[in-house]
Scaffold this motif. Structure first.
Motif, PDB file in Angstrom:
ATOM      1  N   ALA A  72       0.830  -1.217   0.000  1.00  0.00           N
ATOM      2  CA  ALA A  72       0.000   0.000   0.000  1.00  0.00           C
ATOM      3  C   ALA A  72       0.856   1.256   0.000  1.00  0.00           C
ATOM      4  N   GLU A  73       1.983   1.217   0.702  1.00  0.00           N
ATOM      5  CA  GLU A  73       2.881   2.373   0.722  1.00  0.00           C
ATOM      6  C   GLU A  73       3.469   2.645  -0.653  1.00  0.00           C
ATOM      7  N   THR A  74       3.776   1.600  -1.402  1.00  0.00           N
ATOM      8  CA  THR A  74       4.357   1.792  -2.734  1.00  0.00           C
ATOM      9  C   THR A  74       3.377   2.459  -3.693  1.00  0.00           C
ATOM     10  N   GLU A  75       2.080   2.268  -3.443  1.00  0.00           N
ATOM     11  CA  GLU A  75       1.067   2.828  -4.340  1.00  0.00           C
ATOM     12  C   GLU A  75       0.888   4.335  -4.184  1.00  0.00           C
ATOM     13  N   LYS A  76       1.511   4.914  -3.179  1.00  0.00           N
ATOM     14  CA  LYS A  76       1.411   6.356  -2.966  1.00  0.00           C
ATOM     15  C   LYS A  76       2.347   7.142  -3.880  1.00  0.00           C
ATOM     16  N   PHE A  77       3.197   6.417  -4.616  1.00  0.00           N
ATOM     17  CA  PHE A  77       4.219   7.071  -5.428  1.00  0.00           C
ATOM     18  C   PHE A  77       4.120   6.606  -6.877  1.00  0.00           C
ATOM     19  N   PRO A  78       4.465   7.494  -7.832  1.00  0.00           N
ATOM     20  CA  PRO A  78       4.174   7.211  -9.244  1.00  0.00           C
ATOM     21  C   PRO A  78       5.091   6.203  -9.932  1.00  0.00           C
ATOM     22  N   PRO A  80       6.782   2.933 -11.148  1.00  0.00           N
ATOM     23  CA  PRO A  80       6.384   1.523 -11.062  1.00  0.00           C
ATOM     24  C   PRO A  80       7.464   0.628 -10.466  1.00  0.00           C
ATOM     25  N   ILE A  81       8.686   1.139 -10.307  1.00  0.00           N
ATOM     26  CA  ILE A  81       9.805   0.302  -9.858  1.00  0.00           C
ATOM     27  C   ILE A  81       9.843   0.228  -8.337  1.00  0.00           C
ATOM     28  N   VAL A  82       9.861  -1.004  -7.827  1.00  0.00           N
ATOM     29  CA  VAL A  82      10.028  -1.246  -6.396  1.00  0.00           C
ATOM     30  C   VAL A  82      11.258  -2.122  -6.221  1.00  0.00           C
ATOM     31  N   VAL A  83      12.220  -1.626  -5.453  1.00  0.00           N
ATOM     32  CA  VAL A  83      13.476  -2.339  -5.226  1.00  0.00           C
ATOM     33  C   VAL A  83      13.452  -2.967  -3.843  1.00  0.00           C
ATOM     34  N   ILE A  84      13.620  -4.284  -3.782  1.00  0.00           N
ATOM     35  CA  ILE A  84      13.732  -4.994  -2.512  1.00  0.00           C
ATOM     36  C   ILE A  84      15.213  -5.196  -2.228  1.00  0.00           C
ATOM     37  N   THR A  85      15.656  -4.672  -1.091  1.00  0.00           N
ATOM     38  CA  THR A  85      17.066  -4.740  -0.747  1.00  0.00           C
ATOM     39  C   THR A  85      17.204  -5.095   0.723  1.00  0.00           C
ATOM     40  N   GLY A  86      18.421  -4.984   1.260  1.00  0.00           N
ATOM     41  CA  GLY A  86      18.607  -5.344   2.655  1.00  0.00           C
ATOM     42  C   GLY A  86      19.764  -4.612   3.272  1.00  0.00           C
ATOM     43  N   GLY A  87      20.347  -5.231   4.302  1.00  0.00           N
ATOM     44  CA  GLY A  87      20.289  -6.619   4.634  1.00  0.00           C
ATOM     45  C   GLY A  87      20.458  -7.539   3.438  1.00  0.00           C
ATOM     46  N   GLU A  88      20.071  -8.767   3.634  1.00  0.00           N
ATOM     47  CA  GLU A  88      20.044  -9.743   2.545  1.00  0.00           C
ATOM     48  C   GLU A  88      18.610 -10.216   2.362  1.00  0.00           C
ATOM     49  N   LEU A 100       2.051  -9.760  -4.927  1.00  0.00           N
ATOM     50  CA  LEU A 100       1.109  -8.661  -4.726  1.00  0.00           C
ATOM     51  C   LEU A 100       1.579  -7.393  -5.423  1.00  0.00           C
ATOM     52  N   LEU A 101       2.870  -7.141  -5.432  1.00  0.00           N
ATOM     53  CA  LEU A 101       3.392  -5.980  -6.158  1.00  0.00           C
ATOM     54  C   LEU A 101       3.056  -6.077  -7.646  1.00  0.00           C
ATOM     55  N   HIS A 102       3.188  -7.260  -8.213  1.00  0.00           N
ATOM     56  CA  HIS A 102       2.842  -7.437  -9.627  1.00  0.00           C
ATOM     57  C   HIS A 102       1.347  -7.223  -9.870  1.00  0.00           C
ATOM     58  N   LYS A 103       0.529  -7.651  -8.933  1.00  0.00           N
ATOM     59  CA  LYS A 103      -0.915  -7.441  -9.074  1.00  0.00           C
ATOM     60  C   LYS A 103      -1.267  -5.953  -9.065  1.00  0.00           C
ATOM     61  N   LYS A 104      -0.404  -5.144  -8.436  1.00  0.00           N
ATOM     62  CA  LYS A 104      -0.591  -3.693  -8.386  1.00  0.00           C
ATOM     63  C   LYS A 104       0.180  -2.995  -9.502  1.00  0.00           C
ATOM     64  N   ASN A 105       0.613  -3.779 -10.493  1.00  0.00           N
ATOM     65  CA  ASN A 105       1.312  -3.253 -11.673  1.00  0.00           C
ATOM     66  C   ASN A 105       2.646  -2.596 -11.343  1.00  0.00           C
ATOM     67  N   LYS A 106       3.299  -3.109 -10.315  1.00  0.00           N
ATOM     68  CA  LYS A 106       4.634  -2.656  -9.981  1.00  0.00           C
ATOM     69  C   LYS A 106       5.672  -3.597 -10.605  1.00  0.00           C
ATOM     70  N   LYS A 107       6.853  -3.053 -10.903  1.00  0.00           N
ATOM     71  CA  LYS A 107       7.964  -3.838 -11.413  1.00  0.00           C
ATOM     72  C   LYS A 107       8.888  -4.171 -10.244  1.00  0.00           C
ATOM     73  N   GLU A 121       9.091 -13.417  -7.648  1.00  0.00           N
ATOM     74  CA  GLU A 121       8.839 -13.087  -9.052  1.00  0.00           C
ATOM     75  C   GLU A 121       9.527 -11.764  -9.366  1.00  0.00           C
ATOM     76  N   TRP A 122      10.478 -11.782 -10.303  1.00  0.00           N
ATOM     77  CA  TRP A 122      11.351 -10.628 -10.505  1.00  0.00           C
ATOM     78  C   TRP A 122      11.380 -10.148 -11.937  1.00  0.00           C
ATOM     79  N   ASP A 123      11.356  -8.827 -12.081  1.00  0.00           N
ATOM     80  CA  ASP A 123      11.561  -8.198 -13.383  1.00  0.00           C
ATOM     81  C   ASP A 123      13.026  -7.836 -13.590  1.00  0.00           C
ATOM     82  N   TRP A 124      13.767  -7.660 -12.500  1.00  0.00           N
ATOM     83  CA  TRP A 124      15.192  -7.316 -12.597  1.00  0.00           C
ATOM     84  C   TRP A 124      15.912  -7.863 -11.373  1.00  0.00           C
ATOM     85  N   ILE A 125      16.989  -8.601 -11.613  1.00  0.00           N
ATOM     86  CA  ILE A 125      17.775  -9.188 -10.538  1.00  0.00           C
ATOM     87  C   ILE A 125      19.189  -8.638 -10.601  1.00  0.00           C
TER      88      ILE A 125
END
Length: 211
Positions: A72-78, A80-88, A100-107, A121-125
């Motif tokens: 839901a937080e990612t949907e507040k911003f225009p 489409p790219i969401v980067v999962i990082t860390g940590g690991e 769920l990110l893909h269902k919300k049309n995020k990459k 499920e990844w668009d970029w690794i």
């Protein structure tokens, strides 16, 4: 879209330990300069001595957030790219989060040492291998981007050791470790000029003074 799940899952992970999350400019690698939403998950056993987010290592120090609230937080911003990082991030089962990110049309992008089995499920690794805990060789075939942090000149030979494990389409980057950037950058520039398959990556978010 890259989809891979190599580990058996005994239970669906529906909450994640989040150290921080923020909207910013991607500062490194192939998507450098692009607006992106970052989710930094807690937990890391790789143990890089020069890590600049060591506070992310201890999972217990960071709150669990539901997958729904994170997305839901990612949907507040225009962007489409969401980067999962860390940590690991691959210490966690990322299937529900990326689905769920893909269902919300995020990459979905990930930045990982690849020291743990690939899932989600990844668009970029983006794989950034570390000497402290080596990447699993089978993960490297799925890399969209190989980003090697250069701490000293011996790291060039080490970086080359991974090139036969990635695909021909994988983008190759050499990035100076931040505390040694001024010292190592001239060596990186010379190396890239002689080995044109490699590219220079800089941490431009630190120059821009953004997260």
């Amino acid at each position: 879209m890259i989809t891979e799940s190599l580990i058996p899952l005994n239970a669906v992970q529906v909450s994640y330990p989040v150290m921080e999350h923020f909207y910013t400019i991607q500062g490194e690698g192939f998507h450098q300069g692009t607006a992106a939403y970052f989710i930094r998950l807690a937990g890391c056993e790789v143990g890089c001595v020069w890590c600049d987010v060591k506070e992310s290592w201890d999972i217990a120090k960071h709150p669990l957030k539901s997958v729904e609230s994170i997305v839901a937080e990612t949907e507040k911003f225009p962007s489409p790219i969401v980067v999962i990082t860390g940590g690991e991030p691959l210490m966690h089962d990322l299937t529900e989060l990326t689905s769920l990110l893909h269902k919300k049309n995020k990459k979905t992008h990930i930045e990982t040492s690849a020291a743990y089995p690939l899932n989600g499920e990844w668009d970029w690794i983006c794989i950034s291998p570390k000497k402290f805990k080596a990447p699993l060789p089978e993960n490297l075939a799925f890399a969209s981007e190989l980003k090697v942090v250069v701490f000293n000149t011996s790291d060039f030979k080490w970086a080359e050791s991974f090139t036969h494990l990635v695909s021909a389409d994988c983008k190759l980057f050499l990035q100076p470790e931040w505390s040694r950037e001024k010292e190592m950058l001239p060596f990186i520039v010379d190396y890239v000029k002689q080995h044109h398959q490699w590219n220079v990556s800089l941490q431009i978010h630190k120059y821009l003074n953004v997260p």
